[in-house]
Design a protein around this motif. Sequence first.
Motif, short mmCIF file in Angstrom:
data_model
loop_
_atom_site.label_atom_id
_atom_site.label_comp_id
_atom_site.label_asym_id
_atom_site.label_seq_id
_atom_site.Cartn_x
_atom_site.Cartn_y
_atom_site.Cartn_z
N ILE A 1 0.83 -1.20 0.00
CA ILE A 1 0.00 0.00 0.00
C ILE A 1 0.87 1.25 0.00
O ILE A 1 1.73 1.40 0.88
CB ILE A 1 -0.95 0.01 1.21
CG1 ILE A 1 -1.95 -1.17 1.13
CG2 ILE A 1 -1.70 1.33 1.32
CD1 ILE A 1 -2.83 -1.31 2.36
N CYS A 2 0.64 2.14 -0.96
CA CYS A 2 1.34 3.42 -1.09
C CYS A 2 2.85 3.19 -1.17
O CYS A 2 3.32 2.57 -2.12
CB CYS A 2 0.95 4.38 0.04
SG CYS A 2 1.40 6.11 -0.29
N LEU A 3 3.62 3.66 -0.21
CA LEU A 3 5.05 3.38 -0.22
C LEU A 3 5.31 1.88 -0.26
O LEU A 3 6.28 1.43 -0.89
CB LEU A 3 5.72 4.00 1.02
CG LEU A 3 7.21 3.73 1.21
CD1 LEU A 3 8.04 4.25 0.04
CD2 LEU A 3 7.69 4.32 2.53
N GLY A 4 4.45 1.11 0.37
CA GLY A 4 4.59 -0.35 0.34
C GLY A 4 4.55 -0.90 -1.07
O GLY A 4 5.26 -1.84 -1.41
N MET A 5 3.71 -0.32 -1.95
CA MET A 5 3.69 -0.72 -3.35
C MET A 5 5.00 -0.35 -4.02
O MET A 5 5.59 -1.15 -4.75
CB MET A 5 2.53 -0.06 -4.09
CG MET A 5 2.57 -0.28 -5.60
SD MET A 5 1.30 0.62 -6.51
CE MET A 5 2.32 1.50 -7.70
N GLN A 6 5.49 0.88 -3.79
CA GLN A 6 6.72 1.33 -4.43
C GLN A 6 7.90 0.45 -4.05
O GLN A 6 8.77 0.15 -4.87
CB GLN A 6 6.99 2.78 -4.07
CG GLN A 6 5.93 3.74 -4.60
CD GLN A 6 6.25 5.20 -4.29
OE1 GLN A 6 7.26 5.50 -3.65
NE2 GLN A 6 5.38 6.09 -4.71
N LEU A 7 7.94 0.00 -2.80
CA LEU A 7 9.04 -0.83 -2.31
C LEU A 7 9.09 -2.18 -3.03
O LEU A 7 10.16 -2.81 -3.09
CB LEU A 7 8.90 -1.06 -0.81
CG LEU A 7 9.07 0.19 0.07
CD1 LEU A 7 8.60 -0.10 1.49
CD2 LEU A 7 10.52 0.67 0.07
N LEU A 8 7.98 -2.62 -3.58
CA LEU A 8 7.94 -3.89 -4.31
C LEU A 8 8.65 -3.81 -5.65
O LEU A 8 8.96 -4.83 -6.26
CB LEU A 8 6.50 -4.35 -4.51
CG LEU A 8 5.70 -4.65 -3.24
CD1 LEU A 8 4.24 -4.90 -3.58
CD2 LEU A 8 6.28 -5.85 -2.50
N GLY A 9 8.89 -2.59 -6.12
CA GLY A 9 9.55 -2.39 -7.40
C GLY A 9 11.07 -2.49 -7.32
O GLY A 9 11.64 -2.85 -6.29
N THR A 10 11.71 -2.13 -8.43
CA THR A 10 13.16 -2.31 -8.53
C THR A 10 13.96 -1.18 -7.91
O THR A 10 15.06 -1.41 -7.40
CB THR A 10 13.58 -2.45 -10.00
OG1 THR A 10 13.07 -1.32 -10.74
CG2 THR A 10 13.02 -3.73 -10.60
#
Length: 203
Positions: free
Chosen positions: A81-90
């Motif tokens: 969620i939010c930053l949590g989604m971004q952290l899943l990226g590269t």
Amino acid sequence: MKIVIADYGMGNIKSIVSALNYLGVDDIVVSADYETLKSADKIILPGVGSFGKAMIQIKQNNLDHYLKEIVVENKKPLIGICLGMQLLGTSSTEDGFTEGLGFVNGRCIKFDNTDLKVPHVGFNQLKTENRFKLYEGLTGESDFYFTHSYKMVSEDEINQSYCNYGDDFIASFEYNNIVGVQFHPELSQKNGLRLLKNFIENF
């Protein structure tokens, strides 16, 4: 149904717990413990704040290794969620270049349109399609609450939906058992509750 919220000290956890309780989920644990994460039916990776600081905290708690085994290798459903989604990226350019968890091929860059107010804050509508399991059963406009200064882009097909703020950015993705939403479903009223329900039931 046991949901574990991955704890690395940076998340809007109270609002997420309240939303899950409203949906009838009572077995909710906030933890960075390997065995606890492994025992979850679903995992939530929350996030508010800086990408670089978040990755430091994640690595200090060995969450990068735990989540790779549990989510990527063993296919436990997870929503970021939010930053949590971004952290899943590269990667992200916030705080200088920082590598992410790398679970999906998406990189985060700052909104660069000088005519825009940054951060992007408030309700905004998504461009969704019927093939998305996250949005099953939603009626009317698919609007959700955003608050972020960085956006995810990808050259790959990660089953993404888009939102437009100056230009299109990835608002969510469904990549096998791994789900990400740039907005805050826990703050998005009826639509957000339905989306969380869909994650619980469809992944």
